[in-house]
Design an enzyme around this catalytic site. Structure first.
Site, PDB file in Angstrom:
ATOM      1  N   HIS A  17       0.843  -1.207   0.000  1.00  0.00           N
ATOM      2  CA  HIS A  17       0.000   0.000   0.000  1.00  0.00           C
ATOM      3  C   HIS A  17       0.877   1.256   0.000  1.00  0.00           C
ATOM      4  CE1 HIS A  17      -3.131  -2.561   2.338  1.00  0.00           C
ATOM      5  NE2 HIS A  17      -3.581  -2.422   1.112  1.00  0.00           N
ATOM      6  N   ARG A  91      -2.425  -6.236  -8.104  1.00  0.00           N
ATOM      7  CA  ARG A  91      -1.320  -7.182  -7.892  1.00  0.00           C
ATOM      8  C   ARG A  91      -1.237  -8.207  -9.002  1.00  0.00           C
ATOM      9  NH1 ARG A  91      -3.382  -8.286  -2.010  1.00  0.00           N
ATOM     10  NH2 ARG A  91      -5.164  -8.268  -3.382  1.00  0.00           N
ATOM     11  N   SER A 129      -3.032  -7.466   3.286  1.00  0.00           N
ATOM     12  CA  SER A 129      -3.266  -7.328   4.727  1.00  0.00           C
ATOM     13  C   SER A 129      -3.592  -8.692   5.336  1.00  0.00           C
ATOM     14  CB  SER A 129      -4.422  -6.348   4.980  1.00  0.00           C
ATOM     15  OG  SER A 129      -4.098  -5.084   4.471  1.00  0.00           O
TER      16      SER A 129
END
Ligand code: PNS
Length: 165
Positions: A17, A91, A129
């Site tokens: 991020h 991604r 995350s």
């Protein structure tokens, strides 16, 4: 003023991020990193306010970056803040399908809004995350995963959650 919004769950912010934040900040006059609710991930590890605090800590000193929180539609937030660009990180091809759908929906909700995709640095292509939380649960080293300023917060939060179960 070219203002963009980078919305996400950020539970917690990762090095991936942060890489997107730095690159996007260089492209716009102002970048608002906005902690938003993903209804498919309703209960997070950190509260939205805690995620904002972690983001503020890791983006301190980055010119033109502001952190905020919003629990409504991102398109409404963009309209209120007179922003016409959303930034999203991609991604892998697997991200593409849902992201393109979200981008089209957001433009339908607010026709002046466009979404710009930044590919993730290959260094962080595996990172999310969810991966961070999983590694923290097993006591792995987090230094390649999250900014160093928040490593201890993640470790403590995961430990606290484990103690409660
Ligand atoms: O980091 P995430 O979980 O991939 O972020 C997804 C997020 C929070 C950006 C997305 O779920 C979102 O925009 N939620 C806010 C509600 C909204 O605007 N929904 C319409 C788009 S699907």
């Amino acid at each position: 003023m070219r203002r963009a919004i980078y919305p996400g769950s950020f539970d917690p912010v990762t090095l991936g991020h942060l890489n997107v934040i730095k690159r996007a900040a260089a492209m716009f006059d102002e970048l608002i990193v906005c902690v938003s609710v993903n209804s498919s991930k309703p209960s997070g590890l950190f509260t939205p306010q805690e995620r904002v605090e972690l983001l503020r800590r890791v983006t301190e000193g980055l010119a033109g970056v502001r952190v905020d929180c919003w629990d409504g539609l991102v398109a409404d937030y963009a309209r209120r803040n007179q922003a016409r660009v959303l930034v999203k990180g991609l991604r892998a091809v697997s991200d593409y399908e849902s992201e393109i759908q979200m981008a089209m929906l957001n433009t339908k909700l607010y026709s002046r809004l466009d979404t710009v995709f930044l590919y993730t640095s290959p260094k962080y292509a595996y990172l999310s995350s969810t991966v961070v939380k999983e590694m923290a649960r097993y006591g792995s080293d987090l230094s390649d995963l999250v900014p160093r300023q928040i490593i201890e917060d993640v470790e403590q939060k995961v430990r606290g959650a484990q103690e409660r179960t």
